[in-house]
Enzyme design. Structure first.
Site, PDB file in Angstrom:
ATOM      1  NE  ARG A  22      -2.765   2.355   2.844  1.00 40.06           N
ATOM      2  CZ  ARG A  22      -3.631   3.213   4.773  1.00 40.06           C
ATOM      3  NH1 ARG A  22      -3.107   1.907   5.449  1.00 40.06           N
ATOM      4  NH2 ARG A  22      -4.340   3.478   4.078  1.00 40.06           N
ATOM      5  CG  ASN A  78      -1.825   2.967  12.679  1.00 40.78           C
ATOM      6  OD1 ASN A  78      -2.345   3.406  12.455  1.00 40.78           O
ATOM      7  ND2 ASN A  78      -0.432   2.630  11.366  1.00 40.78           N
ATOM      8  CG  HIS A 104      -1.263   7.886  13.030  1.00 38.19           C
ATOM      9  ND1 HIS A 104      -1.768   6.921  12.662  1.00 38.19           N
ATOM     10  CD2 HIS A 104      -1.773   8.251  14.765  1.00 38.19           C
ATOM     11  CE1 HIS A 104      -2.806   7.426  13.012  1.00 38.19           C
ATOM     12  NE2 HIS A 104      -2.851   7.944  14.465  1.00 38.19           N
ATOM     13  NE  ARG A 111       0.291  10.946   4.295  1.00 40.62           N
ATOM     14  CZ  ARG A 111      -0.777   9.755   4.915  1.00 40.62           C
ATOM     15  NH1 ARG A 111      -1.156   9.019   5.580  1.00 40.62           N
ATOM     16  NH2 ARG A 111      -1.243   9.508   3.535  1.00 40.62           N
TER      17      ARG A 111
HETATM   18  C1  DQA Z   1      -2.202   6.324   9.319  1.00 40.90           C
HETATM   19  C2  DQA Z   1      -2.053   6.893   9.195  1.00 40.90           C
HETATM   20  C3  DQA Z   1      -3.525   7.642   8.477  1.00 40.90           C
HETATM   21  O1  DQA Z   1      -4.382   9.001   8.417  1.00 40.90           O
HETATM   22  C4  DQA Z   1      -4.428   6.644   7.806  1.00 40.90           C
HETATM   23  O2  DQA Z   1      -5.391   6.825   6.991  1.00 40.90           O
HETATM   24  C5  DQA Z   1      -3.662   5.119   7.924  1.00 40.90           C
HETATM   25  C6  DQA Z   1      -2.471   4.718   7.714  1.00 40.90           C
HETATM   26  C7  DQA Z   1      -0.385   5.505   9.438  1.00 40.90           C
HETATM   27  O3  DQA Z   1       0.588   4.614  10.567  1.00 40.90           O
HETATM   28  O4  DQA Z   1       0.079   6.618   8.920  1.00 40.90           O
HETATM   29  O5  DQA Z   1      -4.593   4.740   7.472  1.00 40.90           O
HETATM   30  O6  DQA Z   1      -2.460   6.050  10.222  1.00 40.90           O
END
Ligand code: DQA
Length: 151
Positions: A22, A78, A104, A111
């Site tokens: 991903r 997470n 995260h 972002r």
């Molecule tokens: C995330 C950050 C989130 O904004 C995103 O939707 C994810 C991954 C990260 O680990 O950086 O799914 O949680």
């Protein structure tokens, strides 16, 4: 102290099962399984045993958090995108009475604007943002420090 060390539950939310394939430019090349095996490997040295849970659904994540009561000493979460808007997840974190560190992988503050709001973070024991896969280890170290302080 439990014989095998403190019990840490690592909970990953939606789309984190796709780690590795991903958006590798954002989330890196490591799979969740690679992250999990590294944490398992450092567990004995740091004094923790780790259990992993991943789900794409909010309800399953809430059930996992509720299940941490009495079965885990600390949780690393997470929440994926749910961290930006799930008050139900936030309520679960404040309800369980088990310290939760939020992680995260990416620096959500650098972002899109919608990622700057973290609704669970205010009830978390700590937050690790933008450290990539290392964030999980840092969160566990943070939890261990907190749990040892409490003794
Ligand atoms: C995330 C950050 C989130 O904004 C995103 O939707 C994810 C991954 C990260 O680990 O950086 O799914 O949680």
């Amino acid at each position: 102290m439990h014989q095998a060390g403190l019990r840490i539950l690592v909970v990953n939310g939606p789309n984190l099962n796709l780690l590795g394939s991903r958006e590798p430019e954002v989330y890196g090349p490591e799979t969740l399984e690679m992250i999990a095996s590294r944490l398992r490997a450092i567990g004995p040295e740091l004094g923790f045993e780790v259990t992993f849970f991943q789900a794409n659904g909010e309800g399953q994540l809430i059930d996992a958090l509720q299940g941490a009561r009495g079965t885990a000493d600390g949780v690393v979460l997470n929440p994926g995108a749910l961290g930006h808007y799930s008050f139900a997840l936030r309520d679960a974190v404040s309800a369980i009475g088990v310290p939760v560190f939020e992680v995260h992988l990416s620096n959500v503050f650098a972002r899109e604007p919608f990622r700057r709001r973290l609704v669970v973070a205010a009830v978390a024991a700590g937050v690790v943002v933008g450290a990539g896969p290392l964030g999980y280890e840092l969160a566990i170290r943070g939890l261990l420090a907190k749990l040892h302080q409490e003794r």
